[in-house]
Structure formats: C-alpha cells, structure tokens
Design a protein around this motif. Structure first.
Motif, short mmCIF file in Angstrom:
data_model
loop_
_atom_site.label_atom_id
_atom_site.label_comp_id
_atom_site.label_asym_id
_atom_site.label_seq_id
_atom_site.Cartn_x
_atom_site.Cartn_y
_atom_site.Cartn_z
N SER A 214 -32.35 -47.45 17.91
CA SER A 214 -31.17 -46.68 17.52
C SER A 214 -30.60 -45.95 18.72
O SER A 214 -31.30 -45.71 19.72
N VAL A 215 -29.34 -45.58 18.61
CA VAL A 215 -28.66 -44.80 19.63
C VAL A 215 -28.66 -43.32 19.27
O VAL A 215 -28.89 -42.45 20.11
N MET A 216 -28.43 -43.01 17.99
CA MET A 216 -28.32 -41.63 17.56
C MET A 216 -29.67 -40.94 17.39
O MET A 216 -29.77 -39.73 17.60
N ALA A 217 -30.70 -41.67 16.99
CA ALA A 217 -32.01 -41.05 16.79
C ALA A 217 -32.51 -40.36 18.07
O ALA A 217 -32.94 -39.20 18.03
N PRO A 218 -32.46 -41.03 19.22
CA PRO A 218 -32.88 -40.34 20.45
C PRO A 218 -31.97 -39.17 20.81
O PRO A 218 -32.42 -38.20 21.41
N PHE A 219 -30.69 -39.27 20.43
CA PHE A 219 -29.78 -38.15 20.72
C PHE A 219 -30.20 -36.90 19.94
O PHE A 219 -30.23 -35.80 20.49
N VAL A 220 -30.51 -37.08 18.66
CA VAL A 220 -30.96 -35.95 17.84
C VAL A 220 -32.27 -35.39 18.40
O VAL A 220 -32.45 -34.16 18.49
N ALA A 221 -33.20 -36.27 18.77
CA ALA A 221 -34.47 -35.81 19.35
C ALA A 221 -34.22 -35.08 20.67
O ALA A 221 -34.86 -34.05 20.95
N LEU A 222 -33.28 -35.59 21.47
CA LEU A 222 -32.97 -34.97 22.76
C LEU A 222 -32.39 -33.57 22.58
O LEU A 222 -32.80 -32.63 23.27
N VAL A 223 -31.44 -33.43 21.67
CA VAL A 223 -30.82 -32.12 21.44
C VAL A 223 -31.88 -31.11 20.99
O VAL A 223 -31.93 -29.97 21.48
N ILE A 262 -44.30 -32.26 22.23
CA ILE A 262 -44.59 -32.03 20.81
C ILE A 262 -43.31 -32.06 19.97
O ILE A 262 -43.34 -32.50 18.82
N VAL A 263 -42.19 -31.60 20.54
CA VAL A 263 -40.94 -31.67 19.78
C VAL A 263 -40.55 -33.12 19.52
O VAL A 263 -40.10 -33.47 18.43
N THR A 264 -40.75 -33.98 20.52
CA THR A 264 -40.47 -35.40 20.31
C THR A 264 -41.44 -35.99 19.29
O THR A 264 -41.05 -36.83 18.47
N ILE A 298 -46.21 -30.41 7.34
CA ILE A 298 -47.13 -30.99 8.32
C ILE A 298 -46.83 -30.45 9.71
O ILE A 298 -47.73 -30.07 10.46
N VAL A 299 -45.54 -30.39 10.07
CA VAL A 299 -45.14 -29.86 11.37
C VAL A 299 -45.53 -28.39 11.50
O VAL A 299 -46.02 -27.95 12.55
N LEU A 300 -45.35 -27.64 10.43
CA LEU A 300 -45.69 -26.22 10.46
C LEU A 300 -47.19 -26.01 10.72
O LEU A 300 -47.58 -25.24 11.61
N VAL A 301 -48.03 -26.71 9.96
CA VAL A 301 -49.47 -26.55 10.13
C VAL A 301 -49.90 -27.07 11.50
O VAL A 301 -50.73 -26.45 12.19
N ALA A 302 -49.34 -28.22 11.92
CA ALA A 302 -49.70 -28.78 13.23
C ALA A 302 -49.28 -27.83 14.35
O ALA A 302 -50.04 -27.61 15.30
N GLY A 303 -48.08 -27.26 14.25
CA GLY A 303 -47.63 -26.33 15.28
C GLY A 303 -48.46 -25.07 15.32
O GLY A 303 -48.78 -24.55 16.40
N ALA A 335 -40.83 -23.99 19.79
CA ALA A 335 -40.55 -25.40 19.50
C ALA A 335 -40.68 -25.69 18.01
O ALA A 335 -39.89 -26.46 17.44
N VAL A 336 -41.65 -25.08 17.35
CA VAL A 336 -41.85 -25.32 15.92
C VAL A 336 -40.68 -24.77 15.11
O VAL A 336 -40.17 -25.43 14.19
N VAL A 337 -40.23 -23.56 15.46
CA VAL A 337 -39.10 -22.96 14.73
C VAL A 337 -37.85 -23.82 14.86
O VAL A 337 -37.14 -24.07 13.88
N VAL A 338 -37.57 -24.29 16.07
CA VAL A 338 -36.40 -25.14 16.28
C VAL A 338 -36.56 -26.45 15.51
O VAL A 338 -35.63 -26.93 14.85
N SER A 339 -37.75 -27.05 15.56
CA SER A 339 -37.99 -28.33 14.88
C SER A 339 -37.85 -28.20 13.37
O SER A 339 -37.32 -29.11 12.71
N LEU A 340 -38.31 -27.10 12.80
CA LEU A 340 -38.27 -26.93 11.34
C LEU A 340 -36.87 -26.67 10.82
O LEU A 340 -36.62 -26.85 9.62
N THR A 341 -35.96 -26.27 11.69
CA THR A 341 -34.61 -25.93 11.23
C THR A 341 -33.54 -26.87 11.78
O THR A 341 -32.79 -27.47 11.01
N LEU A 342 -33.49 -27.00 13.09
CA LEU A 342 -32.42 -27.80 13.69
C LEU A 342 -32.56 -29.28 13.39
O LEU A 342 -31.56 -29.97 13.12
N LEU A 343 -33.78 -29.80 13.44
CA LEU A 343 -33.98 -31.24 13.19
C LEU A 343 -33.49 -31.68 11.81
O LEU A 343 -32.67 -32.60 11.70
N PRO A 344 -33.98 -31.07 10.71
CA PRO A 344 -33.49 -31.50 9.40
C PRO A 344 -32.00 -31.25 9.21
O PRO A 344 -31.32 -32.02 8.51
#
Length: 734
Positions: A214-223, A262-264, A298-303, A335-344
């Motif tokens: 995909s083109v957009m999936a890495p973009f979202v991960a990068l941001v 870990i964010v990736t 899962i991300v919350l507990v792992a983080g 990183a966990v706070v950003v991942s739990l909010t910005l990613l979804p």
C-alpha cells in the motif's frame, strides 16, 4: 455485517474506540496543536552530562580527588591535553618553548587564554615519567577554572594550541583526553542524528509498504511515528532537566530507535486489524472502532510493559542508569498515547484508502500455513522444535560469562578522529595510560617526611601488573616535588600512576582493581602501614561504574522481570504461561549477549563492550518481548475461551505470525540503524538489539512459545482451566 460492539473488548476499550473515532478530526487537530506547543515551549536539546556525574553515590574515587585538591590547593589530574610528537625526536627548542609558555600562563603573561588556569608540559625525557621513548613527545596538560563546561574546556585547549603551539618544529598532533573524547562523541552523534532519523523513517515506510502493499498505510505509520518521536524528544528533554547529572547523549539515538520501532509495531498491529475488519464487510468507521477496541487494549498493555520495564531502572544506584529509566519510560508513554489516539483517528478518516491500490476482499489463511501450524501442535513435533530452539539458544548463551565491560571513550572514536590519533601519539611516546593517569593519595602524620619510604612504595607500585610507570615525590627535585607531590606540612603525598593499557578499558580496570587490593600490603612493606590511601582518576571512576553496573544489572533484572511477570499474569489471567514466556525471553536475551561476545570480543578483538550496552539491551529486550507475548499469546488465549488450546494455537499462529514477523523486522531494522553512528558503542547496541529482536520475534514467538504451549496444554493456563481437545464441530468449522 459484524458490529464493533460484538468484539470481546471491555466497555472501557469500546468507549475509548467510540470517542477517538467519533471525534477523529478533533483528535488530529489536537495533535497538530500539541506539536506546535511542544516546539515552542519544550527544549530541543539537553545539556551534556559527564562521566563523574554518573559515578555511584559516595564515589571513593571522586572523594579522593576532591581531598587531594583540598590538601594541596590544586588538582594534579587533567582530562585534556595537547600532544606534540616527532618520532625522530623533538628539538630542544620545542621542549623549552613548551616550558616557557607554561610559565607565561602561570604569570598571566600569555594573553587571553580563556578559562585556562594553568598548563603543565611533560616531556618523555629520562628521569621524569617512565616512557617507551625519550625526547619525542610533549604532553601539555590543560587545567581550567571551576565551572568550565566540557565544550568550553576543549575549545580553549584548541585555541591555545593554535596560538601557542604554532611553530613549524612544534609538531602539533592535536588535543586529546577523556574530556575531548566525550565532546568528540557528542559532536559525531549529533552530526549523524539527522541522517539516522531520515534512514530510520525510510526503513519504516519501506517495511510497512511491503507488508500491506500500500501507499497510504506507510504514510499513516510515518505520520504517527514522526509525531511520537517529536513529542518524545521534547518531553524527555524537558524531563532531563530534573535528572541529577543530566541525561546522557547516548539516549538520543536510543529514543529514536525505540520510539520509531515500537510505534511502527503498533501501526502494523492496528493496520492488520483494520484490514481484517474492512475485508469482513465493515464500513470504515465500524472497522476503525472495532480495531481501536481490540488492538488498543493490547497496545496499551504492551506499552505499559515497556515503559514500566524502563522505569524499573530507577532502582539502580548509579546515576547513569537512573537517568536512563525516566527518559526511556516517558518516551514510550508518549509513543503509546499518540498511537492510541492518532492512529485510529487517521484510519477512520482514510478508511479503505489505507490499503490502496490493493483490493480488499475476504481472504483465507493459506493452506500451507494452516497445515504447518497444526503440525507444530503435535506433541512429538513440538518436542523436537522446542528442544532444538532451547539447545541452540543455550549454546549461544554459554558465551555470556566471558562478556567484559569497559568505559572507553577514546577507543570508541573513529580512527581518523583527532582525539583518537592524538591519544595514539601520546601512547607511543609514553604509554596508553598517560591519557588519563591514576592518582594515589596518601594521608597521615609525617607521611611525606621520609623520601626513602615513598621511593620504596613507588617502586613497589611500578612492579604491579599493568603499571607502565610511576611519578613519585622522590623522582622530582625537592623544590618541585615539595608542594606538588608532598604538602608542606608533610601530612599528604601523592603519586601519578601510568598504566600500560587504555585507561578506561577492561584490562586497565582489572589492573587497577588488583593494585587497590594490594595497596595495604605494599604500604606495610614500605613502612607506611598506618597511612590512609585512596585512588583517583578516570580509571578508578570507571572501575566503580563497572562494579555498580554489575550490581545494578542484577537488581534491575529482578525489577524488570517482576514488572513484566505481573503485567502478563494480569493480562493472561494465568501463572504458568507468564513464567514460561519470561523464561523464553531470558533465553533469547542470553543468546543475543552471547553473540555480542562472539562478534565484538572474539572476532573483532575488542577488550570489552560499553558498560551500558548489555544493561540497556537486557531491559529493553525483556520489556519489548512482552509486546509480542501480549499480541501473539493474547490472541491465542482469546480464542482458547471457545475451543481447545491446541486448536487455538493452530488457528491464531498463522493469523498473527505475519504481523509479528513484520513488526519484529521493523523494530530490528530501527535498532540496526544505530550502526550509522560511527561510534563503537552504537554498533554494539545496534547488533545486540537488532539480533535480539529478531530472535525473539522469529524464533521464540514463532516456534519456541507455540511448541511449549502445545506441550503443556491446558496446564499453561493454570490456575484457569482450558479445554485440551476441541469438539468435532469446532474442528470441522476451523
């Protein structure tokens, strides 16, 4: 159509998912505003910390150096020196100019010398400091005023050399010492940090793009990764101001690799779940909510596992490692706070476009993968695979006892760096230890009155293993030695000991430890039995630091294991499986450290590895292993509520292995990028962390853990009870 409300997540996870997805645009705008605020209000860089600031509390070496300076009125140890050398011999005029310049500085007749308080030239002439050659090398030790920063001290030394060692026959090599080496390391680190950031982000984009085509999936991960890293750096820079001694510069690349890695990983977990939801027919909002509810916990507990493991470093006594803990923990939490909010939020906005140009349609796990997973659960096969993994990892782990620690600054620099080449020139003219001599301080009534006893002690010290030479009070004329090496009241005397190896290397530290243990006997033999003694200098500080590291490593290992064990027990609601998983993580860690020993000590011939490398690797690998435990075993446990454990393993391993493999490769690549920094400790860290993550993700989580769970069966869930066999209907459905 499957609703997100029917997921097995709890109400709190579902509420979080609803909140983030419903207000997705506000979440994105909020993080933009937070980024601007962080850029304006939080610092972009931390002050440099020094070796002494990381010494153990109540350091005897630092106390001895302070006592010496107080007794004599001035220090005798310098961490910065100017090196002049001609292997064919320095002209007499050159040697005389060095002495005349020192006198001019002392009389304040040398012009503006900045923060320099004094310079002391030492020539490798006969009868002064024992040396390998004679009249080939001049070392001018630089003493600066109290409160001078490392950068200012080194800058002043360079300016002094440029203005006062500027004749054609001066044969200036450069400025070296432990302080210039540390400044050089900081410069090299920051010179390569931008390249390291860019290449790590490119690696993240490439791996995610290949994983999801995909083109957009890495973009979202990068941001998300870039936002997490930016926030983590600013937050930790601010927090570092409250850390005693400051945060070490080595944390910058480590924070980069850890946060982006870990964010990736979390992005891969989220994107895998989002794709499954879209492929099952959910619209983008419902799929994002289901993804956020299921993967978010899962991300919350792992983080929390990684952050808590890092924070466990606070139980260390060494200030160096106490600085590591809060900084790494805050980085992970950011990183966990950003991942739990910005990613979804971003996934809910982009929807199916995340996976463009790939067409989403229901997919089945390849038959080969399903068959391989089912075969792996057969007890005989599981026994063979598990035994092979344990045997191989244990064989590698047997090399760990030979792993040695050192604190080398100069040896870590590139061969063409000025501080490195100047140190080599000084070692050629004198001995390697002349870059950072060791001071032996004697205190007691009348200790300096008997020159014969002091001379006898000096000769005894010179005969000890690893000692290249000793400058004792009896070696200097009375008018020079009195006041410099013996106090006027005779209550204190001091020696300068030059070791024959890198003064911060493993061998020198071992030799100094031997000298310290034998000093009482040497004093007794010299007739100075009632005298108090102490050792000062960077070798002595390094010895204490290595000893404290070994003690802290055991202390922190217990804390990290306890934290991860508790989190796994709470998440899996079991006792046996968490113990088993941590045992596997320990075995993977030991194998990685064994490979570190084989490569850097046996193959490359290094004396040892940087003292904090095994320490940081142990904490991070044990904590990061919990990420894959929680993701992989968590899915198996969830499925095992409805079928047998063997069936759950056979179903979930093919489903989760792709995400774990991609996540492991991404995290390993992120840490491997540290090798871009041309400093030995970063290449050691890149190797052990990259290899350790791959072993954990591919060998331990992919083969060893499923094999052991298959062998233990339902007992692994104790005290919970799981079915050990699937019903005929469940088998046919699967």
């Amino acid at each position: 159509m499957r609703s997100w409300r029917k997921t097995e997540a709890g109400w709190l996870s579902r509420f979080h998912a609803w909140l983030v997805v419903t207000f997705r645009w506000f979440v994105v705008l909020g993080w933009v505003a937070a980024g601007v605020a962080a850029a304006l209000l939080l610092p972009a860089r931390t002050p440099q910390a020094d070796l002494g600031g990381f010494a153990p509390p109540n350091s005897r070496a630092i106390a001895t150096e302070t006592a010496s300076a107080k007794a004599f009125g001035f220090p005798i140890l310098s961490r910065t020196m100017i090196v002049q050398r001609d292997p064919d011999g320095l002209p007499q005029a050159t040697q005389e100019r060095a002495a005349e310049t020192a006198v001019a500085v002392a009389r304040h007749e040398a012009g503006d010398v900045g923060p320099i308080a004094a310079v002391v030239p030492v020539v490798n002439a006969k009868g002064v400091i024992p040396s390998r050659e004679h009249d080939t090398t001049v070392l001018t030790y630089v003493f600066t005023k109290p409160g001078t920063t490392f950068a200012d001290e080194v800058g002043a030394a360079h300016t002094f050399a440029r203005e006062h060692v500027d004749q054609p026959d001066d044969h200036l090599v450069g400025v070296t010492g432990t302080v210039p080496a540390q400044v050089a390391q900081t410069r090299i680190l920051y010179d390569h940090l931008l390249l390291l950031e860019a290449l790590t982000l490119v690696a993240v984009i490439g791996i995610v793009a290949l994983k999801f085509r995909s083109v957009m999936a890495p973009f979202v991960a990068l941001v998300t990764a870039a936002a997490s890293y930016f926030l983590a750096v600013r937050v930790t820079n601010y927090a570092s101001g409250f850390v005693e001694g400051g945060a070490p510069d080595e944390l910058k690349p480590l924070v980069l690799a850890l946060v982006l890695g870990i964010v990736t990983d979390y992005a891969i977990f989220y994107l895998s779940s989002m794709r499954s939801g879209l492929e099952s027919g959910l619209d983008k909002v419902a799929a994002a909510r289901a993804c956020a509810a299921q993967t978010g916990r899962i991300v919350l507990v792992a983080g929390i596992a990684v952050a808590a493991g890092s924070a466990a470093m606070l139980v260390a006594r060494s200030g160096f490692f106490r600085a590591f803990g809060p900084v790494l923990a805050l980085s992970v939490l950011s990183a966990v706070v950003v991942s739990l909010t910005l990613l979804p939020a971003l996934m809910a906005i982009v929807g199916r476009g995340l996976f463009w140009p790939t067409r989403l349609r229901p997919r089945e796990t390849p038959a080969v993968a399903r068959a391989a997973a089912r075969v792996m659960t057969v007890r005989v096969v599981a026994l063979v695979l598990g035994g092979a993994c344990i045997l191989g990892l244990t064989t590698l782990a047997t090399h760990v006892p030979r792993l040695h620690l050192c604190v080398s600054f100069v040896a870590s620099l590139p061969a063409d760096d000025e501080a490195h080449t100047a140190a080599q020139a000084a070692a050629a003219g004198f001995a390697a230890g002349v870059v950072a001599p060791t001071e032996v301080l004697l205190q007691g009534d009348g200790v300096g009155a008997d020159k014969d006893r002091l001379s006898k002690l000096g000769k005894a010290i010179e005969g000890q293993p690893g000692v290249a030479g000793v400058l004792s009070p009896s070696a200097l004329p009375d008018q020079v030695g009195q006041g410099a090496l013996v106090t006027e009241d005779g209550r204190a005397a001091r020696f300068l000991v030059v070791l024959d190896q890198d003064p911060l290397g493993t061998t020198a530290i071992r030799d100094l430890d031997h000298l310290s243990k034998t000093m009482p006997a040497l004093l007794q033999q010299a007739g100075l039995g009632g005298v108090r003694y102490g050792l000062a200098g960077d070798t002595a500080v390094s010895s204490e630091l290595v000893a404290a590291t070994n003690a802290d490593l055991r202390r922190i290992a217990i804390a990290v294991l306890a934290v991860n064990l508790i989190l796994l027990m709470v998440f899996l609601r079991a006792v046996v499986a968490p113990v088993l998983l941590l045992a596997c993580s320990l075995l993977a860690l030991a194998a990685s450290l064994g490979c570190l020993t084989l490569l850097f000590q046996d193959r490359l011939g290094h004396e040892g590895v940087a003292f904090y490398v095994p320490f940081a690797a142990s904490v991070l690998l044990l904590s990061l292993g919990s990420d894959y435990n929680i993701y992989g075993v968590g899915h198996i446990w969830t499925r095992a509520r409805h079928t047998s454990l063997r069936q759950a393993i056979a179903e979930r391993i093919p489903e989760t292995s792709g995400a774990i493999t991609a996540a492991g490769i991404t995290l390993a690549a992120s840490f491997a990028m540290l090798a871009i920094v041309p400093l030995r400790q970063f290449r050691e860290l890149a190797f052990v962390m990259g290899l350790g993550v791959l072993i954990d993700a591919l060998v331990v989580r992919g083969v060893l853990v499923p094999s052991l769970l298959s062998l233990l069966g339902g007992f692994s869930a104790w005290p919970r009870r799981l079915r050990t066999e699937a019903t005929e209907d469940e088998t046919s459905v699967s």
